[in-house]
Design an enzyme around this catalytic site. Structure first.
Site, short mmCIF file in Angstrom:
data_model
loop_
_atom_site.label_atom_id
_atom_site.label_comp_id
_atom_site.label_asym_id
_atom_site.label_seq_id
_atom_site.Cartn_x
_atom_site.Cartn_y
_atom_site.Cartn_z
N ARG A 119 0.82 -1.21 0.00
CA ARG A 119 0.00 0.00 0.00
C ARG A 119 0.86 1.27 0.00
O ARG A 119 0.32 2.38 0.04
CB ARG A 119 -0.91 -0.03 1.24
N LYS A 120 2.16 1.13 -0.06
CA LYS A 120 3.05 2.30 -0.03
C LYS A 120 3.17 2.88 -1.43
O LYS A 120 4.14 2.66 -2.15
CB LYS A 120 4.42 1.91 0.54
#
Length: 307
Positions: free
Chosen positions: A138-139
């Site tokens: 999710r980065k």
């Protein structure tokens, strides 16, 4: 999966909304340069000057559609770019071409960069004998998550969870706020339904054991060195999968075969593998391994994460 078919995953309304937001960010007011170029019918050619993987055609198309321009492609999505290559041609009024140019190029370059990095990670994993999946976390860059997740898929990787709703991730700060690993896992299990897994970030083998015994589905062995990972491998924990992370790069061999699955994380910037300076938001490259205790061989569900 055929990269050409991946565009079907992108909702047309979302594509249009993203294109409009990116264009509005770049030109929220009068476009004074439009008076210089005028509205005469014009054309522009997109050339690839660097090697890589072409990704992001749907976003490129959506941006130019918003400014009344038409795009003709000469290369398919997922094509390996060998410079100098003629990639596409765009036709429309001169001032519209130039209005969409930078926004479209930024998006295509970003998406292609992620696809290129993902493809490199997949290739490195295969060369190291890893038969599992390469996935993303999710980065992502704010405002570009859909484009970057899409780029992972074009590059041959998996998108992993798209947002916070895809997995209950209990990090070190959650553990502190909850008053301990066991309490944190118990709270997470209460809100996670049968379709959600609970992952816990742990800084020691003791915490990992506690998280596993509390019912975690995955345990992140944060910054575990190789010798610590071997110790974890020899432990008697069964059931959950266990990630481990450490600073490294793609050149580092994939971890021990007993780790199920392993993950390699590479952050990219403008399409290139990138080591950042201390003042920048991102850290450097790192290795993170998802592993399962007491396993003897790789499975098809093993996973390498690319951030």
């Amino acid at each position: 999966m055929d990269p050409e078919g991946l565009a079907l995953l992108l909702p047309p309304a979302t594509l249009a909304a993203l294109a409009e937001s990116w264009l509005r960010e770049d030109c929220p007011g009068p476009n004074h340069a439009a008076l210089v170029t005028g509205a005469a019918p014009s054309q522009a050619v997109l050339w690839a000057k660097s090697p890589g993987v072409l990704a992001g055609r749907p976003f490129f198309d959506a941006i130019f559609a918003k400014v009344n321009c038409q795009v003709s492609w000469f290369l398919p999505e997922g094509a390996k770019l060998v410079p100098v290559a003629r990639v596409a041609e765009v036709r429309g009024p001169a001032h519209c071409l130039l209005l969409g140019e930078r926004v479209a190029l930024n998006t295509l370059a970003r998406c292609s960069g992620v696809a290129s990095a993902a493809a490199a990670a997949v290739e490195a994993a295969r060369e190291a004998g890893w038969a599992g999946h390469v996935a993303g976390t999710r980065k992502t860059t704010p405002g570009f998550r859909l484009a970057e997740k899409y780029g992972l898929l074009v590059g041959g990787a998996a998108a992993h969870r798209y947002d916070l709703g895809g997995l209950v991730m209990v990090k070190d700060n959650h553990v502190v706020a909850a008053g301990g690993v066991e309490k944190a896992v118990r709270g997470a299990r209460q809100v996670a339904d049968f379709a959600l897994k609970v992952e816990v970030e742990c800084g020691s083998l003791q915490e990992a054991v506690e998280a596993a015994e509390a019912g975690a589905d995955l345990v992140l062995l944060d910054n575990f060195k190789p010798e610590m990972r071997k110790q974890a491998e020899r432990s008697k924990i069964t059931g959950p999968r266990h990630p481990a992370s450490e600073g490294s790069s793609l050149s580092v061999p994939i971890p021990s075969t007993s780790y199920h699955p392993s993950s390699c994380i590479c952050r990219t910037h403008q399409g290139q593998e990138h080591k950042t300076e201390p003042h920048e938001i991102y850290e450097g490259n790192e290795i993170r391994s998802y592993c399962q205790m007491n396993s003897s061989r790789h499975s098809k569900n093993d996973c390498i994460l690319v951030e």
